[in-house]
Design an enzyme around this catalytic site. Structure first.
Site, mmCIF file in Angstrom:
data_model
loop_
_atom_site.group_PDB
_atom_site.id
_atom_site.type_symbol
_atom_site.label_atom_id
_atom_site.label_comp_id
_atom_site.label_asym_id
_atom_site.label_seq_id
_atom_site.Cartn_x
_atom_site.Cartn_y
_atom_site.Cartn_z
ATOM 1 N N SER A 1 2.696 -2.629 0.483
ATOM 2 C CA SER A 1 2.297 -1.637 -0.817
ATOM 3 C C SER A 1 2.830 -2.043 -1.953
ATOM 4 O O SER A 1 4.336 -2.613 -1.711
ATOM 5 C CB SER A 1 2.392 -0.351 -0.384
ATOM 6 O OG SER A 1 2.240 0.546 -1.402
ATOM 7 N N TYR B 1 7.717 7.172 2.144
ATOM 8 C CA TYR B 1 6.793 5.989 2.208
ATOM 9 C C TYR B 1 7.486 4.756 1.680
ATOM 10 O O TYR B 1 7.176 3.832 2.252
ATOM 11 C CB TYR B 1 5.455 6.548 1.438
ATOM 12 C CG TYR B 1 4.363 5.610 1.455
ATOM 13 C CD1 TYR B 1 3.915 5.217 2.774
ATOM 14 C CD2 TYR B 1 3.696 5.080 0.244
ATOM 15 C CE1 TYR B 1 2.718 4.193 2.804
ATOM 16 C CE2 TYR B 1 2.887 4.197 0.285
ATOM 17 C CZ TYR B 1 2.324 3.872 1.648
ATOM 18 O OH TYR B 1 1.341 2.881 1.796
HETATM 19 P P1 NAP Z 1 -7.144 4.863 5.486
HETATM 20 O O1 NAP Z 1 -8.430 4.651 5.064
HETATM 21 O O2 NAP Z 1 -6.272 6.347 5.954
HETATM 22 O O3 NAP Z 1 -6.695 3.723 6.844
HETATM 23 C C1 NAP Z 1 -5.562 4.021 7.792
HETATM 24 C C2 NAP Z 1 -5.990 3.578 9.050
HETATM 25 O O4 NAP Z 1 -4.804 3.301 9.918
HETATM 26 C C3 NAP Z 1 -7.034 3.959 9.795
HETATM 27 O O5 NAP Z 1 -7.861 3.129 10.598
HETATM 28 C C4 NAP Z 1 -6.088 4.866 11.051
HETATM 29 O O6 NAP Z 1 -6.947 4.926 12.077
HETATM 30 C C5 NAP Z 1 -5.012 3.643 11.188
HETATM 31 N N1 NAP Z 1 -3.925 4.286 11.689
HETATM 32 C C6 NAP Z 1 -3.061 5.273 11.308
HETATM 33 N N2 NAP Z 1 -2.271 5.840 12.143
HETATM 34 C C7 NAP Z 1 -2.402 4.894 13.442
HETATM 35 C C8 NAP Z 1 -1.736 4.780 14.716
HETATM 36 N N3 NAP Z 1 -0.933 5.388 14.891
HETATM 37 N N4 NAP Z 1 -2.137 3.823 15.322
HETATM 38 C C9 NAP Z 1 -3.314 2.978 15.231
HETATM 39 N N5 NAP Z 1 -3.884 3.017 13.951
HETATM 40 C C10 NAP Z 1 -3.445 4.164 13.102
HETATM 41 O O7 NAP Z 1 -6.058 4.009 4.404
HETATM 42 P P2 NAP Z 1 -5.938 2.562 4.050
HETATM 43 O O8 NAP Z 1 -5.683 2.736 2.363
HETATM 44 O O9 NAP Z 1 -7.015 1.732 4.424
HETATM 45 O O10 NAP Z 1 -4.482 2.112 4.381
HETATM 46 C C11 NAP Z 1 -4.233 0.916 5.184
HETATM 47 C C12 NAP Z 1 -2.983 0.279 4.940
HETATM 48 O O11 NAP Z 1 -3.047 -0.024 3.636
HETATM 49 C C13 NAP Z 1 -1.963 1.392 5.333
HETATM 50 O O12 NAP Z 1 -0.895 0.442 5.689
HETATM 51 C C14 NAP Z 1 -1.352 1.690 3.715
HETATM 52 O O13 NAP Z 1 -0.231 2.088 3.781
HETATM 53 C C15 NAP Z 1 -1.868 0.640 3.138
HETATM 54 N N6 NAP Z 1 -1.912 0.910 1.429
HETATM 55 C C16 NAP Z 1 -2.893 1.679 1.243
HETATM 56 C C17 NAP Z 1 -3.112 2.019 -0.392
HETATM 57 C C18 NAP Z 1 -3.949 2.767 -0.744
HETATM 58 O O14 NAP Z 1 -3.668 3.113 -1.979
HETATM 59 N N7 NAP Z 1 -4.908 3.332 -0.076
HETATM 60 C C19 NAP Z 1 -2.189 1.271 -1.251
HETATM 61 C C20 NAP Z 1 -1.245 0.340 -0.829
HETATM 62 C C21 NAP Z 1 -0.993 0.110 0.558
HETATM 63 P P3 NAP Z 1 -6.955 6.086 13.084
HETATM 64 O O15 NAP Z 1 -6.526 7.426 12.382
HETATM 65 O O16 NAP Z 1 -8.109 6.001 13.654
HETATM 66 O O17 NAP Z 1 -5.899 5.756 14.207
#
Ligand code: NAP
Length: 269
Positions: free
Chosen positions: A155, A168
């Site tokens: 991120s 975070y």
């Molecule tokens: P999201 O839609 O909330 O997806 C998060 C994913 O992580 C879900 O599939 C969730 O699945 C999984 N997860 C959470 N806890 C878990 C666990 N204990 N074991 C296995 N899987 C787990 O959010 P996203 O934006 O796509 O996030 C994906 C990545 O991108 C993350 O690392 C986040 O920090 C990073 N990111 C996001 C943003 C943003 O603005 N959205 C920006 C920078 C970086 P389950 O709940 O089904 O387990």
């Protein structure tokens, strides 16, 4: 508890291992963690479109099953905070070309003085130790395949510090340093490492961060056009389709209107 969890799914793991072992020898295999929503789900679709057999892992099994059926991939339960779950998942992968460390997220926005240890623990367990468990479990297989790639979704929080985000930002910094360290430790071995550091992406991320409060989550993207999950997924696809002597070390990607974690241009309503 952990042992029971892995035992519950042992038939899934055996079936997955057999299915993966029976794939044609030239089929490339990818693992995407956190594939039940957002960036992970879109990445699984993109890698499948590029011809990979994709193994999707997360806790919400019903979503994974639907996705695996759609992309002709393999769904396996995975809780990256649970050592036994990670070990069972990794043992079911006989060969592997691409690992996308995507599972993660944020909980809350509080000052250091108001920090919740529970939220910090969730963020460190999921983003940092989750990545550690998955790379330790899958690196031998990635190297053995002779042409491996590790993509870690960190991120801009892995590059900047911002007010009320220390749980975070510290977790994402740690996850990124773990990833960057491996780039050095595996130098000379047939494996590449790419860190992708996105700014705002409209996924379930903010909903999770604000504990299901949709109004707070929507406010994050107020007055600007955030990226969508597919924007990041296409970058993973680009990285995974470069020739194997090309290593994209770090990619930072933000919406046009986002300058940094604390500064964005927002149109007034
Ligand atoms: P999201 O839609 O909330 O997806 C998060 C994913 O992580 C879900 O599939 C969730 O699945 C999984 N997860 C959470 N806890 C878990 C666990 N204990 N074991 C296995 N899987 C787990 O959010 P996203 O934006 O796509 O996030 C994906 C990545 O991108 C993350 O690392 C986040 O920090 C990073 N990111 C996001 C943003 C943003 O603005 N959205 C920006 C920078 C970086 P389950 O709940 O089904 O387990």
């Amino acid at each position: 508890m952990s042992t029971a969890h892995s035992a519950d799914h042992s038939a899934d793991h055996t079936a997955a291992r057999e299915r993966l072992a029976a794939l044609p020898a030239d089929t490339r295999v990818a693992v995407v963690t956190g594939a039940s929503s957002g960036i992970g789900e879109a990445t699984a679709r993109e890698l499948a479109r590029l011809g990979f057999h994709v193994v999707v892992g997360a806790r919400r099994r019903n979503r994974l099953d639907a996705l695996a059926a759609e992309i002709d991939g393999t769904a396996l339960p995975l809780d990256v905070t649970d050592e036994a779950s990670c070990a069972a998942f990794c043992a079911a992968i006989p060969r592997l070309h691409v690992l996308v460390n995507n599972a993660g997220g944020a909980k809350g926005t509080t000052s250091v003085m108001d920090a919740s240890e529970e939220q910090w623990r969730w963020m460190w367990e999921t983003n940092v130790l989750g990545t550690l468990r998955m790379v330790r479990g899958l690196m031998p297989t990635l190297v053995e395949t002779g042409d491996g790639l590790v993509v870690t979704i960190t991120s801009i929080a892995a590059i900047e510090a911002y007010d009320n985000g220390s749980g975070y930002t510290s977790a994402k910094h740690a996850q990124a340093v773990l990833h960057r360290t491996m780039r050095g430790e595996f130098l000379g071995q047939p494996v590449r490492f790419t860190e992708i550091a996105p700014g705002m992406v409209d996924t379930e991320f903010s909903l999770v961060r604000f504990d299901g409060d949709a109004a707070k989550a929507e406010n994050v993207y107020r007055g600007l056009t955030p990226m969508v999950a597919e924007d990041v997924a296409e970058i993973v696809g680009f990285v995974a389709s470069r020739p194997s002597h090309v290593n994209l070390d770090q990619i930072v990607v933000k919406p046009r209107d986002q300058h940094s974690a604390m500064r964005a241009h927002r149109a007034e309503a």
